[in-house]
Scaffold this active site. Structure first.
Site, PDB file in Angstrom:
ATOM      1  N   GLN A 181       0.816  -1.218   0.000  1.00 32.14           N
ATOM      2  CA  GLN A 181       0.000   0.000   0.000  1.00 32.14           C
ATOM      3  C   GLN A 181       0.848   1.266   0.000  1.00 32.14           C
ATOM      4  O   GLN A 181       0.634   2.164  -0.805  1.00 32.14           O
ATOM      5  CB  GLN A 181      -0.930   0.012   1.214  1.00 32.14           C
ATOM      6  CG  GLN A 181      -1.751   1.299   1.262  1.00 32.14           C
ATOM      7  CD  GLN A 181      -2.908   1.229   2.241  1.00 32.14           C
ATOM      8  OE1 GLN A 181      -3.156   0.208   2.853  1.00 32.14           O
ATOM      9  NE2 GLN A 181      -3.627   2.314   2.375  1.00 32.14           N
ATOM     10  N   ALA A 182       1.842   1.330   0.883  1.00 36.04           N
ATOM     11  CA  ALA A 182       2.661   2.546   0.953  1.00 36.04           C
ATOM     12  C   ALA A 182       3.384   2.773  -0.366  1.00 36.04           C
ATOM     13  O   ALA A 182       3.393   3.882  -0.903  1.00 36.04           O
ATOM     14  CB  ALA A 182       3.668   2.432   2.099  1.00 36.04           C
ATOM     15  N   GLY A 221       3.143  -5.970   5.841  1.00 34.78           N
ATOM     16  CA  GLY A 221       3.520  -7.346   5.529  1.00 34.78           C
ATOM     17  C   GLY A 221       4.053  -7.470   4.113  1.00 34.78           C
ATOM     18  O   GLY A 221       5.071  -8.112   3.862  1.00 34.78           O
ATOM     19  N   GLY A 246       5.017  -4.859   2.153  1.00 35.30           N
ATOM     20  CA  GLY A 246       6.150  -3.953   2.005  1.00 35.30           C
ATOM     21  C   GLY A 246       7.433  -4.552   2.546  1.00 35.30           C
ATOM     22  O   GLY A 246       8.504  -4.384   1.964  1.00 35.30           O
ATOM     23  N   THR A 286       1.018   2.068  12.546  1.00 39.37           N
ATOM     24  CA  THR A 286      -0.150   1.475  11.885  1.00 39.37           C
ATOM     25  C   THR A 286      -0.296   0.011  12.261  1.00 39.37           C
ATOM     26  O   THR A 286      -1.319  -0.592  12.009  1.00 39.37           O
ATOM     27  CB  THR A 286      -0.031   1.567  10.357  1.00 39.37           C
ATOM     28  OG1 THR A 286       1.235   1.034   9.983  1.00 39.37           O
ATOM     29  CG2 THR A 286      -0.130   3.004   9.895  1.00 39.37           C
ATOM     30  N   GLU A 344       5.239  -3.739  13.608  1.00 37.36           N
ATOM     31  CA  GLU A 344       6.167  -3.038  12.713  1.00 37.36           C
ATOM     32  C   GLU A 344       7.648  -3.303  13.017  1.00 37.36           C
ATOM     33  O   GLU A 344       8.420  -3.531  12.094  1.00 37.36           O
ATOM     34  CB  GLU A 344       5.891  -1.529  12.745  1.00 37.36           C
ATOM     35  CG  GLU A 344       4.737  -1.126  11.857  1.00 37.36           C
ATOM     36  CD  GLU A 344       4.393   0.355  11.961  1.00 37.36           C
ATOM     37  OE1 GLU A 344       4.961   1.037  12.833  1.00 37.36           O
ATOM     38  OE2 GLU A 344       3.572   0.818  11.172  1.00 37.36           O
ATOM     39  N   GLU A 380      26.090   6.352  -9.702  1.00 40.56           N
ATOM     40  CA  GLU A 380      26.843   7.489  -9.182  1.00 40.56           C
ATOM     41  C   GLU A 380      26.428   7.815  -7.741  1.00 40.56           C
ATOM     42  O   GLU A 380      27.242   8.289  -6.960  1.00 40.56           O
ATOM     43  CB  GLU A 380      26.610   8.702 -10.087  1.00 40.56           C
ATOM     44  CG  GLU A 380      27.871   9.478 -10.353  1.00 40.56           C
ATOM     45  CD  GLU A 380      27.670  10.605 -11.346  1.00 40.56           C
ATOM     46  OE1 GLU A 380      27.981  11.738 -10.987  1.00 40.56           O
ATOM     47  OE2 GLU A 380      27.190  10.357 -12.456  1.00 40.56           O
TER      48      GLU A 380
END
Length: 451
Positions: A11-12, A144, A146, A179, A183, A254
């Site tokens: 989602q994020a 989860g 992510g 959230t 986490e 770079e």
């Protein structure tokens, strides 16, 4: 051509992806249906923005991006939203079942069902590239998908595209605003798994972005849209050199060369200035010196930590807009006289500077003001270890009681993975600590010899 493929996970990642592509389209004058009225040469393909967009025979510009989520609702919004015609339907990949904030589900159970499809789509994008330079992966640490799916994907990308650089843009769990309870577990598991596969990871701490929105933009209750648009500006500044004709950091590799002294210490801190609302900008014009100074204010950083307690290993200033080298040199000279900025003693206090003459674009009706010049500072500082320390502490509190661990074990993980990941994080903290220690030994005998 040096193409770059963006992968948005969970989602994020997807919602930041929306903000970024919305901004890229505005910056390059590409309409939501992919048409570009200003681009007269159909299939020219040598313009700088072709690093991020591929062009079809009909003159439509398609983002070189893949959106992946293990559940459909977030990507469905893309499928029905303003930019639905911009993306090829195959670029939007969804599963049926959520990872439920569980790293193990994203990495093992649910993730493995969809990974081959995702790699297949990435392969199709890679085949359209003449000289793929690498991938940028957008995800959160806490979710989860992510955390779990990203680490699985990074492992597989290393196998399939060994030498290509992989940049991460990761949303770090906010110290206060959370959230999910688990986490810290997800973050530490994913960092441990991706540490050796990622070349450079830009962390963004939600709480830091919240504070910037509140303080600089006077938004009392920032929404994710506010946060993402600000993050979009930062990502755009970092990638501007890849998309416009610039003189510096024209290449993903770079970034690593300039910011990563040791393979494991690859977490640069990003700072962006000026973040200013339209009402305020109407009355003041910010000089190069002012925006450069703002970069060294902890208040403008994307991660909550205090560089005044750490040491800089490398520092990169990316300017865009109406900026001339003379002003930049003056601003940097002023900063060097301030003793608050300490470099490690084995690194020359060089600031790498990039100037891009394209002024920053803002989303119409957004919170940010249109400014003539902006700067994004990327610095590798030992202070970022504070962020890891906070996370490790939370991990320890829960893991001491083995809280929530059964959810992970039930999805086929072993408890040993937790302690292994935690040990790796302890090593990472130690790495940062050692980098900052002065290299004292061996200085006595060197003084007598003049070279």
């Amino acid at each position: 051509m040096r193409e770059c493929i963006s992968i948005h996970v969970g989602q994020a990642g997807v919602q930041i992806g929306n903000a970024c592509w919305e901004l890229y389209c505005l910056e390059h004058g590409i309409q939501p249906d992919g048409q570009m009225p200003s681009d007269k040469t159909i299939g020219g393909g040598d313009d700088s923005f072709n690093t991020f967009f591929s062009e079809t025979g009909a003159g439509k510009h398609v983002p070189r991006a893949v959106f992946v989520d293990l559940e459909p609702t977030v990507i469905d919004e893309v499928r029905t939203g303003t930019y639905r015609q911009l993306f090829h339907p195959e670029q939007l990949i969804t599963g049926k079942e959520d990872a439920a904030n569980n790293y193990a589900r994203g990495h093992y159970t649910i993730g493995k069902e969809i990974i081959d499809l995702v790699l297949d789509r990435i392969r199709k994008l890679a085949d359209q590239c003449t000289g793929l330079q690498g991938f940028s992966v957008f995800h959160s640490f806490g979710g989860g998908t992510g955390s779990g799916f990203t680490s699985l994907l990074m492992e597989r990308l290393s196998v399939d595209y060994g030498k290509k650089s992989k940049l991460e843009f990761s949303i770090y769990p906010a110290p206060q605003v959370s959230t999910a309870v688990v986490e810290p577990y997800n973050s530490i598991l994913t960092t441990h798994t991706t540490l050796e596969h990622s070349d450079c990871a830009f962390m963004v701490d939600n709480e830091a972005i919240y504070d910037i929105c509140r303080r600089n933009l006077d938004i009392e209750r920032p929404t994710y849209t506010n946060l993402n648009r600000l993050i979009g500006q930062i990502v755009s500044s970092i990638t501007a050199s890849l998309r416009f004709d610039g003189a510096l950091n024209v290449d993903l590799t770079e970034f690593q060369t300039n910011l990563v002294p040791y393979p494991r210490a690859h977490f640069p801190l990003a700072t962006y200035a000026p973040v200013i609302s339209a009402e305020k900008a109407y009355h003041e014009q910010l000089s190069v010196a002012e925006i450069t100074n703002a970069c060294f204010e902890p208040a403008n950083q994307m991660v909550k930590c205090d560089p005044r307690h750490g040491k800089y290993m490398a520092c990169c200033l990316l300017y865009r807009g109406d900026v001339v080298p003379k002003d930049v040199n003056a601003a940097i000279a002023t900063i060097k006289t301030k003793r608050t900025i300490q470099f490690v003693d084995w690194c020359p206090t060089g600031f790498k500077v990039g100037i891009n003459y394209e002024p920053p674009t803002v989303v119409p009706g957004g919170d940010l003001a249109k400014v003539q010049r902006a700067v994004c500072m990327l610095s590798n500082t030992t202070a970022i270890a504070e962020a890891w320390a906070r996370l490790d502490h939370k991990f320890d509190l829960m893991y001491a009681k083995r809280a929530f661990v059964h959810w992970y074990v039930g999805e086929g993980m072993e408890e040993g993975e937790f302690s292994e990941a935690r040990e790796d994080m302890a090593a990472l903290e130690k790495d940062y600590e050692e980098v900052g220690v002065d290299s004292v030994e061996g200085e006595g005998e060197e003084e007598g010899e003049e070279y």
